[in-house]
Design a protein around this motif. Structure first.
Motif, PDB file in Angstrom:
ATOM      1  N   GLU A  33      -0.606  28.309  27.255  1.00  0.00           N
ATOM      2  CA  GLU A  33      -0.686  28.344  28.717  1.00  0.00           C
ATOM      3  C   GLU A  33      -1.796  27.454  29.259  1.00  0.00           C
ATOM      4  N   TYR A  34      -2.800  27.197  28.447  1.00  0.00           N
ATOM      5  CA  TYR A  34      -3.901  26.308  28.833  1.00  0.00           C
ATOM      6  C   TYR A  34      -4.552  25.797  27.561  1.00  0.00           C
ATOM      7  N   LYS A  35      -4.833  24.498  27.517  1.00  0.00           N
ATOM      8  CA  LYS A  35      -5.548  23.907  26.389  1.00  0.00           C
ATOM      9  C   LYS A  35      -6.602  22.968  26.965  1.00  0.00           C
ATOM     10  N   PRO A  36      -7.867  23.141  26.566  1.00  0.00           N
ATOM     11  CA  PRO A  36      -8.922  22.277  27.111  1.00  0.00           C
ATOM     12  C   PRO A  36      -8.690  20.821  26.722  1.00  0.00           C
ATOM     13  N   ALA A  37      -9.192  19.906  27.541  1.00  0.00           N
ATOM     14  CA  ALA A  37      -9.028  18.472  27.279  1.00  0.00           C
ATOM     15  C   ALA A  37      -9.693  18.067  25.969  1.00  0.00           C
ATOM     16  N   GLY A  79      -0.103  33.343  15.052  1.00  0.00           N
ATOM     17  CA  GLY A  79      -0.144  32.932  16.445  1.00  0.00           C
ATOM     18  C   GLY A  79      -1.460  32.374  16.944  1.00  0.00           C
ATOM     19  N   LEU A  80      -2.557  32.674  16.236  1.00  0.00           N
ATOM     20  CA  LEU A  80      -3.865  32.202  16.693  1.00  0.00           C
ATOM     21  C   LEU A  80      -4.394  31.022  15.890  1.00  0.00           C
ATOM     22  N   LEU A  81      -3.681  30.607  14.848  1.00  0.00           N
ATOM     23  CA  LEU A  81      -4.112  29.450  14.052  1.00  0.00           C
ATOM     24  C   LEU A  81      -4.068  28.175  14.895  1.00  0.00           C
ATOM     25  N   GLY A  82      -5.050  27.314  14.702  1.00  0.00           N
ATOM     26  CA  GLY A  82      -5.087  26.034  15.395  1.00  0.00           C
ATOM     27  C   GLY A  82      -5.462  26.131  16.863  1.00  0.00           C
ATOM     28  N   MET A  83      -5.999  27.267  17.268  1.00  0.00           N
ATOM     29  CA  MET A  83      -6.360  27.487  18.669  1.00  0.00           C
ATOM     30  C   MET A  83      -7.754  26.925  18.951  1.00  0.00           C
ATOM     31  N   CYS A  84      -7.940  26.384  20.148  1.00  0.00           N
ATOM     32  CA  CYS A  84      -9.225  25.829  20.578  1.00  0.00           C
ATOM     33  C   CYS A  84      -9.994  26.854  21.411  1.00  0.00           C
ATOM     34  N   LYS A  88      -5.724  29.274  26.077  1.00  0.00           N
ATOM     35  CA  LYS A  88      -4.996  30.501  26.399  1.00  0.00           C
ATOM     36  C   LYS A  88      -3.584  30.383  25.848  1.00  0.00           C
ATOM     37  N   ARG A  89      -3.129  31.442  25.187  1.00  0.00           N
ATOM     38  CA  ARG A  89      -1.776  31.488  24.653  1.00  0.00           C
ATOM     39  C   ARG A  89      -1.131  32.822  24.958  1.00  0.00           C
ATOM     40  N   GLN A  90       0.181  32.777  25.110  1.00  0.00           N
ATOM     41  CA  GLN A  90       0.950  34.015  25.164  1.00  0.00           C
ATOM     42  C   GLN A  90       1.743  34.085  23.868  1.00  0.00           C
ATOM     43  N   LEU A  91       1.554  35.169  23.116  1.00  0.00           N
ATOM     44  CA  LEU A  91       2.264  35.387  21.860  1.00  0.00           C
ATOM     45  C   LEU A  91       3.319  36.456  22.075  1.00  0.00           C
ATOM     46  N   THR A  92       4.551  36.157  21.743  1.00  0.00           N
ATOM     47  CA  THR A  92       5.622  37.145  21.765  1.00  0.00           C
ATOM     48  C   THR A  92       5.924  37.440  20.304  1.00  0.00           C
ATOM     49  N   LEU A 120      -9.193  32.404  23.602  1.00  0.00           N
ATOM     50  CA  LEU A 120     -10.191  32.288  22.548  1.00  0.00           C
ATOM     51  C   LEU A 120     -11.558  31.995  23.157  1.00  0.00           C
ATOM     52  N   ILE A 121     -12.531  32.837  22.816  1.00  0.00           N
ATOM     53  CA  ILE A 121     -13.876  32.721  23.377  1.00  0.00           C
ATOM     54  C   ILE A 121     -14.839  32.039  22.407  1.00  0.00           C
ATOM     55  N   ALA A 122     -14.738  32.358  21.105  1.00  0.00           N
ATOM     56  CA  ALA A 122     -15.676  31.785  20.132  1.00  0.00           C
ATOM     57  C   ALA A 122     -15.033  31.725  18.744  1.00  0.00           C
ATOM     58  N   ILE A 123     -15.504  30.746  17.958  1.00  0.00           N
ATOM     59  CA  ILE A 123     -15.117  30.608  16.553  1.00  0.00           C
ATOM     60  C   ILE A 123     -16.397  30.608  15.730  1.00  0.00           C
ATOM     61  N   ASN A 124     -16.487  31.543  14.796  1.00  0.00           N
ATOM     62  CA  ASN A 124     -17.663  31.658  13.919  1.00  0.00           C
ATOM     63  C   ASN A 124     -18.972  31.659  14.710  1.00  0.00           C
ATOM     64  N   GLY A 125     -18.990  32.389  15.829  1.00  0.00           N
ATOM     65  CA  GLY A 125     -20.206  32.562  16.623  1.00  0.00           C
ATOM     66  C   GLY A 125     -20.494  31.438  17.598  1.00  0.00           C
TER      67      GLY A 125
END
Length: 134
Positions: A33-37, A79-84, A88-92, A120-125
């Motif tokens: 639904e949204y991917k940062p530049a 569903g969350l692999l490769g996320m930045c 924002k993603r919608q997983l069904t 996704l808010i953070a990866i590994n802190g």
């Protein structure tokens, strides 16, 4: 005979479609639904992530959110692999990748498809600490 085979196949397909509950899926569906530049880091297997989410049934009933207790399900692994960060993603998620035929009574009936809106808010802190609506 070929005419009857075609009709039989069409009837079987129609029966399958009618027997499925409205909105249920058989495979994971990922809608970005949204991917940062800019995306320097993406999630990988084994990462520790911080995520805001809201989970619901196909009828809209909320069954889980990041603001309450939660349990990780297999559909999230894919569903969350490769996320930045900030994506924002919608997983069904089909029941086979969620709680299966047994469900999670009383909130989630057996065989239920789940829909999760995630950010996704953070990866590994490392990431952002924000409280936005999903």
């Amino acid at each position: 005979m070929e005419k009857w085979s075609s009709i039989s196949i069409l009837l079987l397909i129609a029966a399958k479609l009618v027997s499925a509950k409205s909105g249920d899926v058989t495979e994971l569906q990922i809608n970005v639904e949204y991917k940062p530049a800019s995306c320097e880091v993406k999630t990988q297997n084994g990462d520790t992530i911080k995520i805001h989410y809201r989970g619901q049934l196909t009828d809209g009933s909320v069954v889980d959110s990041s603001f309450e207790k939660g349990q990780v399900i297999k559909g999230w692994d894919e569903g969350l692999l490769g996320m930045c960060i900030e994506e924002k993603r919608q997983l069904t998620i089909p029941s086979k990748l969620a709680y299966g035929d047994q469900g999670y009574p009383p909130l989630i009936p057996g065989g239920a498809t789940l829909i999760f809106n995630t950010e996704l808010i953070a990866i590994n802190g490392k990431g952002v600490d924000c409280k936005r609506d999903l």
